[in-house]
Scaffold this motif. Structure first.
Motif, mmCIF file in Angstrom:
data_model
loop_
_atom_site.group_PDB
_atom_site.id
_atom_site.type_symbol
_atom_site.label_atom_id
_atom_site.label_comp_id
_atom_site.label_asym_id
_atom_site.label_seq_id
_atom_site.Cartn_x
_atom_site.Cartn_y
_atom_site.Cartn_z
ATOM 1 N N PHE A 179 43.531 20.761 15.259
ATOM 2 C CA PHE A 179 43.577 21.569 16.470
ATOM 3 C C PHE A 179 42.956 20.789 17.540
ATOM 4 C CE2 PHE A 179 41.949 25.100 19.040
ATOM 5 C CZ PHE A 179 43.084 25.942 19.280
ATOM 6 N N ALA A 180 43.793 20.470 18.515
ATOM 7 C CA ALA A 180 43.291 19.489 19.635
ATOM 8 C C ALA A 180 43.151 20.163 20.971
ATOM 9 C CB ALA A 180 43.778 18.245 19.441
ATOM 10 N N LEU A 181 41.956 20.797 21.463
ATOM 11 C CA LEU A 181 42.011 21.336 22.689
ATOM 12 C C LEU A 181 41.003 20.889 23.532
ATOM 13 C CD1 LEU A 181 42.650 23.888 24.398
ATOM 14 C CD2 LEU A 181 41.024 25.385 23.299
ATOM 15 N N THR A 182 39.718 20.489 23.048
ATOM 16 C CA THR A 182 38.707 19.915 23.639
ATOM 17 C C THR A 182 38.838 18.472 24.155
ATOM 18 O OG1 THR A 182 37.185 21.470 22.323
ATOM 19 C CG2 THR A 182 36.090 19.710 23.505
ATOM 20 N N ILE A 218 27.774 26.577 18.909
ATOM 21 C CA ILE A 218 28.573 25.639 19.701
ATOM 22 C C ILE A 218 29.795 25.815 19.878
ATOM 23 C CG2 ILE A 218 28.774 23.263 20.662
ATOM 24 C CD1 ILE A 218 25.558 23.016 20.137
ATOM 25 N N TRP A 219 30.676 25.803 18.590
ATOM 26 C CA TRP A 219 31.863 25.273 18.356
ATOM 27 C C TRP A 219 32.508 26.631 18.187
ATOM 28 C CZ3 TRP A 219 33.167 22.620 12.736
ATOM 29 C CH2 TRP A 219 32.830 23.403 11.917
ATOM 30 N N SER A 255 28.465 14.106 13.681
ATOM 31 C CA SER A 255 27.587 15.267 13.795
ATOM 32 C C SER A 255 26.741 15.087 12.718
ATOM 33 C CB SER A 255 28.566 16.410 13.815
ATOM 34 O OG SER A 255 27.671 17.572 13.806
ATOM 35 N N SER A 283 38.200 18.318 14.838
ATOM 36 C CA SER A 283 37.453 18.087 13.822
ATOM 37 C C SER A 283 38.420 18.156 12.396
ATOM 38 C CB SER A 283 36.194 18.780 13.293
ATOM 39 O OG SER A 283 36.544 20.257 13.736
ATOM 40 N N GLU A 323 27.197 31.054 24.968
ATOM 41 C CA GLU A 323 27.238 31.787 26.666
ATOM 42 C C GLU A 323 28.841 31.881 26.913
ATOM 43 O OE1 GLU A 323 25.822 28.727 25.594
ATOM 44 O OE2 GLU A 323 23.946 29.278 25.546
ATOM 45 N N ILE A 324 29.505 31.158 26.246
ATOM 46 C CA ILE A 324 31.053 31.525 26.793
ATOM 47 C C ILE A 324 31.540 32.928 26.051
ATOM 48 C CG2 ILE A 324 33.413 30.750 26.316
ATOM 49 C CD1 ILE A 324 31.944 29.312 28.630
HETATM 50 C C1 LIG Z 1 31.465 19.198 15.194
HETATM 51 C C2 LIG Z 1 32.440 19.464 16.153
HETATM 52 C C3 LIG Z 1 33.706 19.990 15.907
HETATM 53 C C4 LIG Z 1 34.719 20.542 16.919
HETATM 54 N N1 LIG Z 1 35.825 20.627 16.387
HETATM 55 C C5 LIG Z 1 36.939 20.995 17.469
HETATM 56 C C6 LIG Z 1 38.058 21.041 17.053
HETATM 57 O O1 LIG Z 1 38.474 20.983 15.775
HETATM 58 N N2 LIG Z 1 39.102 21.302 18.155
HETATM 59 C C7 LIG Z 1 38.715 21.522 19.356
HETATM 60 O O2 LIG Z 1 39.516 21.829 20.372
HETATM 61 N N3 LIG Z 1 37.423 21.640 19.720
HETATM 62 C C8 LIG Z 1 36.509 21.183 18.629
HETATM 63 N N4 LIG Z 1 34.878 21.194 18.942
HETATM 64 C C9 LIG Z 1 34.509 21.374 20.368
HETATM 65 C C10 LIG Z 1 33.996 22.623 20.481
HETATM 66 O O3 LIG Z 1 34.690 23.761 20.487
HETATM 67 C C11 LIG Z 1 33.052 22.364 22.002
HETATM 68 O O4 LIG Z 1 31.989 21.351 21.729
HETATM 69 C C12 LIG Z 1 32.627 23.688 22.483
HETATM 70 O O5 LIG Z 1 33.812 24.291 23.193
HETATM 71 C C13 LIG Z 1 31.681 23.194 23.742
HETATM 72 O O6 LIG Z 1 32.283 22.224 24.892
HETATM 73 P P1 LIG Z 1 31.171 20.970 24.988
HETATM 74 O O7 LIG Z 1 30.857 20.477 24.011
HETATM 75 O O8 LIG Z 1 32.183 20.257 26.152
HETATM 76 O O9 LIG Z 1 30.057 21.679 25.978
HETATM 77 P P2 LIG Z 1 30.244 22.175 27.487
HETATM 78 O O10 LIG Z 1 31.269 22.992 27.790
HETATM 79 O O11 LIG Z 1 29.654 20.803 28.184
HETATM 80 O O12 LIG Z 1 28.831 23.241 27.649
HETATM 81 C C14 LIG Z 1 27.497 22.750 27.638
HETATM 82 C C15 LIG Z 1 26.664 23.795 27.776
HETATM 83 O O13 LIG Z 1 26.673 24.576 29.000
HETATM 84 C C16 LIG Z 1 27.282 25.629 28.667
HETATM 85 N N5 LIG Z 1 28.175 26.342 29.803
HETATM 86 C C17 LIG Z 1 29.517 25.733 30.043
HETATM 87 N N6 LIG Z 1 30.089 26.635 30.799
HETATM 88 C C18 LIG Z 1 29.415 27.660 30.960
HETATM 89 C C19 LIG Z 1 29.395 28.794 31.933
HETATM 90 N N7 LIG Z 1 30.441 29.007 32.618
HETATM 91 N N8 LIG Z 1 28.639 29.740 32.068
HETATM 92 C C20 LIG Z 1 27.553 29.444 31.121
HETATM 93 N N9 LIG Z 1 27.248 28.210 30.151
HETATM 94 C C21 LIG Z 1 28.105 27.395 30.297
HETATM 95 C C22 LIG Z 1 27.635 25.759 27.384
HETATM 96 O O14 LIG Z 1 27.758 27.287 26.945
HETATM 97 C C23 LIG Z 1 26.929 24.990 26.628
HETATM 98 O O15 LIG Z 1 25.466 25.418 26.476
HETATM 99 C C24 LIG Z 1 34.217 20.758 18.106
HETATM 100 C C25 LIG Z 1 32.861 20.409 18.268
HETATM 101 C C26 LIG Z 1 31.813 19.901 17.550
HETATM 102 C C27 LIG Z 1 30.369 19.851 18.185
#
Ligand SMILES: Cc1cc2nc3c(=O)[nH]c(=O)nc-3n(C[C@H](O)[C@H](O)[C@H](O)COP(=O)(O)OP(=O)(O)OC[C@H]3O[C@@H](n4cnc5c(N)ncnc54)[C@H](O)[C@@H]3O)c2cc1C
Length: 386
Positions: free
Chosen positions: A122-125, A364-365, A204, A157, A370-371
């Motif tokens: 599932f590829a969003l990020t 986080i994931w 990770s 992931s 926060e979100i």
């Molecule tokens: C091991 C692992 C597996 C994952 N698997 C997947 C997957 O299969 N598919 C997928 O699509 N994604 C996946 N993810 C991604 C995951 O969903 C994101 O890491 C997560 O949504 C946060 O995005 P970011 O890491 O870019 O953090 P950022 O968005 O950069 O956030 C950094 C910090 O800033 C805060 N922040 C950002 N915006 C705001 C705001 N408006 N108000 C307040 N605080 C804010 C956040 O809460 C956080 O504390 C995975 C992540 C990990 C670590």
């Protein structure tokens, strides 16, 4: 177990527990130490999961899945939460988004995933678009009947190299009362297509051995029939699943919290200092009591969300509340458990440090705490026009 079950659910839970005793627990330490699930072990878990009916148990019987109720799925996710994603993701529960497959897509993507012949991601990020999913740079433009995909994704992931990815990309912009908004479309993108590079990404420290992949798309040509759902409605497709995904994160946090609480309680009962079990010191005992209360509350929130979903009454903020409450409950409890274990809590000999590391990812994931709080606040303010 802090939740109530009927007889059928007790039987299911006993099957799941035996499955985990046989297939997960004996391998946890090795997988964490080496950061790998050997392919042979992964395939063995897959095969055993199929034999006992746990593979694709989340999908309806009409497509060959287990057809389990949400309450039953909740029990499984809760129990699996006690171990590592690196292991239980081999007993796949393919993403429900695939139920949006139509026509040939069913034979090409949905049904092979149910049978365990194909794996999806599932590829969003993206590197520049995490919490701000709408900031995505991946885009696709029409070329006759085809689409040309460019961009990249990271942190995507799964247990092993996938066969295809469900990729979200911008396919244009709409004018809305709040300004321009990207049209986001979900595409089914096969690994191996020219221009599509899918490789292992950074590792990770939570759930070591559960892989993250980085995907890049360089003018990837997608023929007809590769849009999942409708063009421009990718988030609608995703949202049908994201809500429940957050409830399953909550359930899984409760399972892990239960395991950690049992370990901490046993330690507090047996470790003696000043001639007494340390659990008899109020500072330690109250940590256990708080953990037990908060776990009960978290389990009740999951039950409530499942009931709301079954009645078609679950809103985004309900799922957000479960995700944030359960993951924060778990992290507090895991931290308290390390404290109760003292220095031993950080030693590799005991699993507490691993469970503490694993817990951290849950905040986080699937959308950070926060979100989730933003989603809850928005649901409160919007009706008042703010
Ligand atoms: C091991 C692992 C597996 C994952 N698997 C997947 C997957 O299969 N598919 C997928 O699509 N994604 C996946 N993810 C991604 C995951 O969903 C994101 O890491 C997560 O949504 C946060 O995005 P970011 O890491 O870019 O953090 P950022 O968005 O950069 O956030 C950094 C910090 O800033 C805060 N922040 C950002 N915006 C705001 C705001 N408006 N108000 C307040 N605080 C804010 C956040 O809460 C956080 O504390 C995975 C992540 C990990 C670590």
């Amino acid at each position: 177990m802090t939740i109530m079950m009927d007889h059928e659910e007790e039987l299911l839970l006993s099957t799941v527990k035996s499955f985990m005793e046989e297939n997960f627990y004996p391998h946890e330490e090795m997988v964490d130490r080496t950061g790998e699930v050997p392919e042979e072990l992964g395939r063995q878990i897959e095969a055993r999961a199929k034999e006992v009916g746990l593979y694709a148990c989340n999908l309806p019987e009409e497509v060959g899945g287990g057809g389990l109720s949400l309450s039953a799925q909740r029990l499984i996710e809760r129990e699996y939460g006690k171990t590592s994603h690196a292991l239980h993701s081999w007993a796949a529960r393919p993403t429900e988004i695939l139920l949006a497959c139509e026509g040939d897509q069913r034979d090409e993507y949905l049904l092979p995933c149910v049978r365990g012949e194909k794996r999806e991601l599932f590829a969003l990020t993206e590197p520049e678009a995490g919490s701000d999913a709408m900031g995505m740079r991946s885009n696709a433009v029409r070329d006759g009947d085809d689409w040309i995909l460019n961009g990249s994704k990271h942190f995507i992931s799964g247990p092993c190299m996938p066969d295809f990815a469900i990729v979200f990309a911008a396919t244009g912009e709409d004018e809305t009362p709040r300004g321009k908004r990207k049209r986001v479309t979900a595409f089914l993108v096969d690994v191996g297509l020219p221009g599509f590079d899918c490789r292992e990404g950074t590792k990770s420290v939570s759930y070591r051995g559960y892989k993250t992949y980085q995907l890049s798309f360089d003018n990837v040509r997608l023929g007809p029939g590769k849009i999942l759902g409708e063009e421009g409605r990718g988030f609608e497709v995703a949202n049908q699943w994201l809500g429940m995904g957050r409830i399953w994160v909550g359930a899984s946090c409760c399972g892990k919290a239960e395991r950690i609480l049992e370990m901490a309680t046993e330690w507090a009962a047996n470790r003696k200092q000043f001639g007494k079990p340390i659990g008899q010191f109020q500072a330690t005992g109250f940590r256990l009591a708080n953990g037990a209360m908060n776990l009960r509350a978290a389990d009740l929130m999951v039950s409530d969300a499942v009931a709301r979903h079954e009645r078609g009454q679950m809103a985004d903020q309900d799922a957000a509340m479960v995700k944030v409450f359960c993951s924060e409950m778990l992290c507090q409890l895991a931290d308290d458990a390390v404290q109760i274990h003292g220095g031993m809590g950080l030693m590799e000999e005991l699993p507490i440090q691993r469970l503490w590391r694993d817990s951290r990812l849950e905040r986080i994931w699937d959308g950070t705490s926060e979100i989730q709080r933003h989603i809850i606040t928005r649901s409160m303010l919007r009706p008042l026009g703010a």
